[in-house]
Design a protein around this motif. Structure first.
Motif, PDB file in Angstrom:
ATOM      1  N   TYR A  79       0.795  -1.224   0.000  1.00  0.00           N
ATOM      2  CA  TYR A  79       0.000   0.000   0.000  1.00  0.00           C
ATOM      3  C   TYR A  79       0.832   1.280   0.000  1.00  0.00           C
ATOM      4  CZ  TYR A  79       0.597  -1.045   5.026  1.00  0.00           C
ATOM      5  OH  TYR A  79       1.092  -1.399   6.260  1.00  0.00           O
ATOM      6  N   TRP A  80       2.151   1.174  -0.157  1.00  0.00           N
ATOM      7  CA  TRP A  80       2.994   2.361  -0.314  1.00  0.00           C
ATOM      8  C   TRP A  80       3.612   2.335  -1.713  1.00  0.00           C
ATOM      9  CZ3 TRP A  80       5.541   1.240   5.023  1.00  0.00           C
ATOM     10  CH2 TRP A  80       4.714   1.733   6.034  1.00  0.00           C
ATOM     11  N   TYR A  94      12.110   4.627   4.759  1.00  0.00           N
ATOM     12  CA  TYR A  94      10.836   5.278   4.451  1.00  0.00           C
ATOM     13  C   TYR A  94       9.927   5.290   5.682  1.00  0.00           C
ATOM     14  CZ  TYR A  94       6.336   6.307   2.295  1.00  0.00           C
ATOM     15  OH  TYR A  94       5.129   6.874   1.993  1.00  0.00           O
ATOM     16  N   VAL A  99       6.698   7.811   7.724  1.00  0.00           N
ATOM     17  CA  VAL A  99       5.465   7.263   8.294  1.00  0.00           C
ATOM     18  C   VAL A  99       5.390   7.441   9.804  1.00  0.00           C
ATOM     19  CG1 VAL A  99       4.048   5.191   8.566  1.00  0.00           C
ATOM     20  CG2 VAL A  99       5.277   5.593   6.424  1.00  0.00           C
TER      21      VAL A  99
END
Length: 356
Positions: A79-80, A94, A99
């Protein structure tokens, strides 16, 4: 419907049900090699279970194997966009730079879903050692909560009435934990497969000659089940079926109990406990030793005789053991079985000869 336990989502926080992980997975074959049983979206995941019914049947020892739907399973995180879940170093960078700083306020629950920093570092070390590593997340069918019964990677936190845990984790590619099955659903499946037959009944007396097959008004008529174990559960009125995940430690066992056999007709009825309902008439036996009915009037308005319903009602409970050894259980929907036979009843001065 699937529920994805993604960080910071309200759906992930609110989902609740029962789940137990399995240690052995068997999936129906699929065409694309995805291992999801051909469902394409994970909905086809199944777990192989062995059912053992004390009523017999199956493949020689009272058992057989079949598949039941999985409740939750692990899938690669996707989903990224632009972030490769198979590159643990890029993934860590990341997550902690983009996040994690956002997991505040209403999104704080998202912190619970992720492991500590050392797990991110462990994934990087595995990758550097030549292993194919993938970051996975848990997806669930309907509203199952993977943490309720420990289908996560440790850590349980109470968050506004919900039990949350680590539902994102790296694994060597293809070595993620096996899908899990809801133990209560396993018990319900077992109950539905339980072999409880309709009661097959015999009776005495049965007249001869002009009264062929008939009994008489006000004469005790003895009924009994000719399939006592299968329909009454023997003298104890009890039947069981066990469902075990193949290759795993998880199981659920259903116990059905009946108070006895009901005999009902328009002109006479009775209820007999299991120990009486299975007693066959024998010459000279006292009527109090069996299940008897006295019909109050002749069945002249019924061409084939009174419709006599023989039925049993069963309560059902279950118990089981989770992957972590915890015992669980509860009540299930009851069961019922019934059969109707015609019994002619005559009013006559003639003697009805009892069978020898």
């Amino acid at each position: 419907m699937r529920v994805r336990f993604r960080l910071g989502t309200a759906a992930a926080c609110a989902a609740a049900a029962l789940l137990v992980p399995t240690t052995a997975l068997a999936l129906p074959p699929d065409d694309d090699g995805s291992g999801d049983g051909g469902g394409g979206d994970g909905s086809g995941y199944s777990v192989e279970v062995r059912f053992t019914d004390d009523g017999g049947g199956g493949d020689g020892d009272g058992g057989y194997t079949d598949y039941v739907p999985a409740a939750c399973w692990w899938v690669p995180i996707d989903y990224w966009p632009g972030i490769d879940p198979s590159d643990p170093e890029e993934f860590k960078e990341y997550f902690y730079e983009e996040v994690y700083p956002l997991l505040r306020g209403h999104a704080e629950a998202g912190q619970i879903a992720w492991p500590d920093m050392d797990v991110f570092d462990w994934a990087i070390e595995l990758h550097e050692d030549g292993h194919d590593v993938m970051w996975y997340e848990i997806e669930c069918r309907d509203s199952h909560n993977p943490t309720e019964l420990g289908y996560n990677m440790g850590g349980e936190t109470e968050y506004y009435g919900e039990t949350l845990g680590i539902t994102n984790h790296p694994f060597i590619l293809g070595e993620q934990p096996e899908p899990g099955v809801d133990p209560e659903e396993l018990a319900e499946e077992a109950r539905d497969r339980m072999v409880i037959e309709e009661p097959e009944i015999e009776r005495n007396p049965k007249g001869t000659g002009t009264l062929a097959g008939a009994t008489l008004v006000n004469l005790p008529t003895w009924f009994w089940a000719t399939n006592p174990e299968e329909s009454i559960g023997g003298p104890d009125g009890e039947r069981t079926i066990r469902a075990e995940v193949v290759g795993g430690d998880v199981w659920a066992e259903v116990t059905a109990r009946t108070d006895g056999l009901s005999i009902a007709s328009p002109a006479g009825s009775t209820f007999c406990e299991p120990a009486l309902a299975i007693v066959e008439w024998t010459p000279g036996a006292d009527d109090s030793a069996g299940c008897t009915v006295e019909f109050s009037k002749a069945s002249v308005q019924y061409a084939e005789g009174y419709p006599v319903a023989a039925s049993t009602e069963w309560s059902a409970t279950w118990e089981g053991v989770l992957e972590n050894g915890e015992q669980v259980g509860g009540d299930l929907e009851p069961l019922a079985r019934e059969i109707t036979v015609d019994v002619p009843v005559a009013e006559s001065q003639a003697t009805v000869r009892q069978s020898d």
